[in-house]
Design a protein around this motif. Structure first.
Motif, PDB file in Angstrom:
ATOM      1  N   ILE A   8       0.850  -1.206   0.000  1.00 53.89           N
ATOM      2  CA  ILE A   8       0.000   0.000   0.000  1.00 53.89           C
ATOM      3  C   ILE A   8       0.878   1.246   0.000  1.00 53.89           C
ATOM      4  O   ILE A   8       0.610   2.213  -0.713  1.00 53.89           O
ATOM      5  CB  ILE A   8      -0.974  -0.006   1.205  1.00 53.89           C
ATOM      6  CG1 ILE A   8      -2.060  -1.074   0.994  1.00 53.89           C
ATOM      7  CG2 ILE A   8      -1.607   1.367   1.406  1.00 53.89           C
ATOM      8  CD1 ILE A   8      -2.970  -1.284   2.190  1.00 53.89           C
ATOM      9  N   GLY A   9       1.954   1.237   0.751  1.00 52.87           N
ATOM     10  CA  GLY A   9       2.881   2.371   0.785  1.00 52.87           C
ATOM     11  C   GLY A   9       3.558   2.594  -0.562  1.00 52.87           C
ATOM     12  O   GLY A   9       3.685   3.729  -1.032  1.00 52.87           O
ATOM     13  N   VAL A  10       3.969   1.518  -1.209  1.00 52.16           N
ATOM     14  CA  VAL A  10       4.606   1.625  -2.525  1.00 52.16           C
ATOM     15  C   VAL A  10       3.614   2.172  -3.548  1.00 52.16           C
ATOM     16  O   VAL A  10       3.934   3.067  -4.334  1.00 52.16           O
ATOM     17  CB  VAL A  10       5.171   0.256  -2.974  1.00 52.16           C
ATOM     18  CG1 VAL A  10       5.584   0.287  -4.432  1.00 52.16           C
ATOM     19  CG2 VAL A  10       6.342  -0.146  -2.099  1.00 52.16           C
ATOM     20  N   ALA A  11       2.402   1.655  -3.545  1.00 52.99           N
ATOM     21  CA  ALA A  11       1.379   2.117  -4.487  1.00 52.99           C
ATOM     22  C   ALA A  11       1.043   3.585  -4.262  1.00 52.99           C
ATOM     23  O   ALA A  11       0.886   4.357  -5.222  1.00 52.99           O
ATOM     24  CB  ALA A  11       0.122   1.257  -4.366  1.00 52.99           C
ATOM     25  N   THR A  12       0.964   3.999  -3.015  1.00 60.33           N
ATOM     26  CA  THR A  12       0.686   5.404  -2.695  1.00 60.33           C
ATOM     27  C   THR A  12       1.823   6.295  -3.177  1.00 60.33           C
ATOM     28  O   THR A  12       1.597   7.362  -3.746  1.00 60.33           O
ATOM     29  CB  THR A  12       0.481   5.580  -1.180  1.00 60.33           C
ATOM     30  OG1 THR A  12      -0.586   4.727  -0.756  1.00 60.33           O
ATOM     31  CG2 THR A  12       0.152   7.021  -0.834  1.00 60.33           C
ATOM     32  N   GLY A  13       3.046   5.873  -2.985  1.00 54.30           N
ATOM     33  CA  GLY A  13       4.201   6.645  -3.445  1.00 54.30           C
ATOM     34  C   GLY A  13       4.240   6.784  -4.954  1.00 54.30           C
ATOM     35  O   GLY A  13       4.517   7.867  -5.487  1.00 54.30           O
ATOM     36  N   LEU A  14       3.959   5.715  -5.668  1.00 51.98           N
ATOM     37  CA  LEU A  14       3.920   5.772  -7.124  1.00 51.98           C
ATOM     38  C   LEU A  14       2.812   6.686  -7.625  1.00 51.98           C
ATOM     39  O   LEU A  14       3.015   7.468  -8.556  1.00 51.98           O
ATOM     40  CB  LEU A  14       3.754   4.369  -7.714  1.00 51.98           C
ATOM     41  CG  LEU A  14       4.964   3.447  -7.615  1.00 51.98           C
ATOM     42  CD1 LEU A  14       4.606   2.040  -8.081  1.00 51.98           C
ATOM     43  CD2 LEU A  14       6.110   3.992  -8.435  1.00 51.98           C
ATOM     44  N   ALA A  15       1.642   6.592  -7.009  1.00 56.65           N
ATOM     45  CA  ALA A  15       0.526   7.454  -7.409  1.00 56.65           C
ATOM     46  C   ALA A  15       0.868   8.921  -7.167  1.00 56.65           C
ATOM     47  O   ALA A  15       0.584   9.785  -8.010  1.00 56.65           O
ATOM     48  CB  ALA A  15      -0.737   7.061  -6.656  1.00 56.65           C
ATOM     49  N   ALA A  16       1.489   9.225  -6.046  1.00 56.67           N
ATOM     50  CA  ALA A  16       1.875  10.609  -5.748  1.00 56.67           C
ATOM     51  C   ALA A  16       2.906  11.111  -6.755  1.00 56.67           C
ATOM     52  O   ALA A  16       2.834  12.259  -7.201  1.00 56.67           O
ATOM     53  CB  ALA A  16       2.430  10.703  -4.326  1.00 56.67           C
ATOM     54  N   ALA A  17       3.846  10.260  -7.143  1.00 58.58           N
ATOM     55  CA  ALA A  17       4.867  10.667  -8.113  1.00 58.58           C
ATOM     56  C   ALA A  17       4.234  10.989  -9.465  1.00 58.58           C
ATOM     57  O   ALA A  17       4.595  11.984 -10.105  1.00 58.58           O
ATOM     58  CB  ALA A  17       5.913   9.568  -8.272  1.00 58.58           C
ATOM     59  N   VAL A  18       3.280  10.187  -9.895  1.00 59.05           N
ATOM     60  CA  VAL A  18       2.606  10.433 -11.173  1.00 59.05           C
ATOM     61  C   VAL A  18       1.819  11.733 -11.115  1.00 59.05           C
ATOM     62  O   VAL A  18       1.866  12.546 -12.045  1.00 59.05           O
ATOM     63  CB  VAL A  18       1.699   9.238 -11.546  1.00 59.05           C
ATOM     64  CG1 VAL A  18       0.775   9.583 -12.701  1.00 59.05           C
ATOM     65  CG2 VAL A  18       2.534   8.018 -11.873  1.00 59.05           C
ATOM     66  N   ILE A  19       1.117  11.965 -10.033  1.00 57.43           N
ATOM     67  CA  ILE A  19       0.318  13.189  -9.887  1.00 57.43           C
ATOM     68  C   ILE A  19       1.209  14.419  -9.871  1.00 57.43           C
ATOM     69  O   ILE A  19       0.936  15.416 -10.542  1.00 57.43           O
ATOM     70  CB  ILE A  19      -0.557  13.116  -8.615  1.00 57.43           C
ATOM     71  CG1 ILE A  19      -1.652  12.076  -8.807  1.00 57.43           C
ATOM     72  CG2 ILE A  19      -1.147  14.479  -8.272  1.00 57.43           C
ATOM     73  CD1 ILE A  19      -2.412  11.737  -7.556  1.00 57.43           C
ATOM     74  N   ILE A  20       2.317  14.375  -9.171  1.00 57.82           N
ATOM     75  CA  ILE A  20       3.246  15.510  -9.103  1.00 57.82           C
ATOM     76  C   ILE A  20       3.862  15.774 -10.477  1.00 57.82           C
ATOM     77  O   ILE A  20       3.988  16.922 -10.902  1.00 57.82           O
ATOM     78  CB  ILE A  20       4.332  15.257  -8.034  1.00 57.82           C
ATOM     79  CG1 ILE A  20       3.714  15.336  -6.645  1.00 57.82           C
ATOM     80  CG2 ILE A  20       5.475  16.246  -8.169  1.00 57.82           C
ATOM     81  CD1 ILE A  20       4.619  14.883  -5.536  1.00 57.82           C
ATOM     82  N   SER A  24       3.338  19.279 -12.528  1.00 56.96           N
ATOM     83  CA  SER A  24       4.477  20.137 -12.868  1.00 56.96           C
ATOM     84  C   SER A  24       4.539  20.401 -14.368  1.00 56.96           C
ATOM     85  O   SER A  24       4.954  21.476 -14.790  1.00 56.96           O
ATOM     86  CB  SER A  24       5.783  19.523 -12.378  1.00 56.96           C
ATOM     87  OG  SER A  24       6.093  18.361 -13.099  1.00 56.96           O
ATOM     88  N   GLU A  25       4.128  19.447 -15.205  1.00 54.77           N
ATOM     89  CA  GLU A  25       4.112  19.670 -16.642  1.00 54.77           C
ATOM     90  C   GLU A  25       3.033  20.670 -17.040  1.00 54.77           C
ATOM     91  O   GLU A  25       3.193  21.416 -17.992  1.00 54.77           O
ATOM     92  CB  GLU A  25       3.917  18.354 -17.392  1.00 54.77           C
ATOM     93  CG  GLU A  25       5.158  17.490 -17.378  1.00 54.77           C
ATOM     94  CD  GLU A  25       4.955  16.169 -18.086  1.00 54.77           C
ATOM     95  OE1 GLU A  25       3.829  15.885 -18.538  1.00 54.77           O
ATOM     96  OE2 GLU A  25       5.928  15.415 -18.168  1.00 54.77           O
ATOM     97  N   ARG A  26       1.944  20.702 -16.321  1.00 57.09           N
ATOM     98  CA  ARG A  26       0.884  21.667 -16.614  1.00 57.09           C
ATOM     99  C   ARG A  26       1.292  23.072 -16.187  1.00 57.09           C
ATOM    100  O   ARG A  26       0.948  24.045 -16.830  1.00 57.09           O
ATOM    101  CB  ARG A  26      -0.402  21.267 -15.910  1.00 57.09           C
ATOM    102  CG  ARG A  26      -1.056  20.084 -16.536  1.00 57.09           C
ATOM    103  CD  ARG A  26      -2.398  19.797 -15.937  1.00 57.09           C
ATOM    104  NE  ARG A  26      -2.908  18.550 -16.469  1.00 57.09           N
ATOM    105  CZ  ARG A  26      -3.529  17.647 -15.764  1.00 57.09           C
ATOM    106  NH1 ARG A  26      -3.753  17.858 -14.488  1.00 57.09           N
ATOM    107  NH2 ARG A  26      -3.969  16.533 -16.314  1.00 57.09           N
ATOM    108  N   ILE A  27       2.017  23.175 -15.104  1.00 58.04           N
ATOM    109  CA  ILE A  27       2.447  24.482 -14.598  1.00 58.04           C
ATOM    110  C   ILE A  27       3.520  25.070 -15.497  1.00 58.04           C
ATOM    111  O   ILE A  27       3.471  26.228 -15.877  1.00 58.04           O
ATOM    112  CB  ILE A  27       2.958  24.360 -13.144  1.00 58.04           C
ATOM    113  CG1 ILE A  27       1.800  24.010 -12.220  1.00 58.04           C
ATOM    114  CG2 ILE A  27       3.639  25.640 -12.697  1.00 58.04           C
ATOM    115  CD1 ILE A  27       2.215  23.644 -10.823  1.00 58.04           C
ATOM    116  N   SER A  28       4.533  24.290 -15.852  1.00 58.92           N
ATOM    117  CA  SER A  28       5.624  24.763 -16.694  1.00 58.92           C
ATOM    118  C   SER A  28       5.880  23.754 -17.812  1.00 58.92           C
ATOM    119  O   SER A  28       6.711  22.854 -17.660  1.00 58.92           O
ATOM    120  CB  SER A  28       6.893  24.965 -15.867  1.00 58.92           C
ATOM    121  OG  SER A  28       7.936  25.403 -16.694  1.00 58.92           O
ATOM    122  N   PRO A  29       5.177  23.913 -18.944  1.00 62.61           N
ATOM    123  CA  PRO A  29       5.341  22.937 -20.018  1.00 62.61           C
ATOM    124  C   PRO A  29       6.601  23.157 -20.858  1.00 62.61           C
ATOM    125  O   PRO A  29       6.826  22.442 -21.817  1.00 62.61           O
ATOM    126  CB  PRO A  29       4.089  23.160 -20.871  1.00 62.61           C
ATOM    127  CG  PRO A  29       3.779  24.605 -20.685  1.00 62.61           C
ATOM    128  CD  PRO A  29       4.174  24.906 -19.264  1.00 62.61           C
TER     129      PRO A  29
END
Length: 104
Positions: A8-20, A24-29
């Motif tokens: 669960i911790g690994v999955a949460t970390g991966l999901a957070a990395a994808v969201i971040i 960041s690509e939307r803010i500064s493309p």
């Protein structure tokens, strides 16, 4: 620690990395200006050593007659046969591709 809790911790970390990453690509493309300049310098160095270079860090609009795109403006100078050559360029801020190169 249970395996379930670890997964669960690994999955949460991966999901957070994808969201971040997506946010960041939307803010500064745009690519960083230094990376664009380094790519241009790399291409020029294939022919001869360069003497100097510069780039404006803030993108500006460039109209090629068909569309308007954000570009970084910059320049390169080099010495060939004792003569100083200077070039000014405009590179697409999203891809880094040179859209204009003028010998000045």
């Amino acid at each position: 620690m249970k395996l379930r809790d670890f997964l669960i911790g690994v999955a949460t970390g991966l999901a957070a990395a994808v969201i971040i990453k997506e946010a960041s690509e939307r803010i500064s493309p745009f690519l960083p200006a230094n990376q664009v300049l380094n790519n241009v310098k790399f291409e020029f160095k294939k022919e001869t050593p360069i003497d100097g270079s510069w780039i404006f860090m803030k993108p500006e609009d460039f109209n090629n007659g068909i569309s308007t795109i954000p570009v970084y403006r910059g320049g390169i100078s080099r010495v060939i046969d004792g003569e100083l050559e200077t070039f000014e360029f405009a590179a697409d801020a999203r891809s880094g591709v040179i859209v204009e190169l003028v010998k000045s």
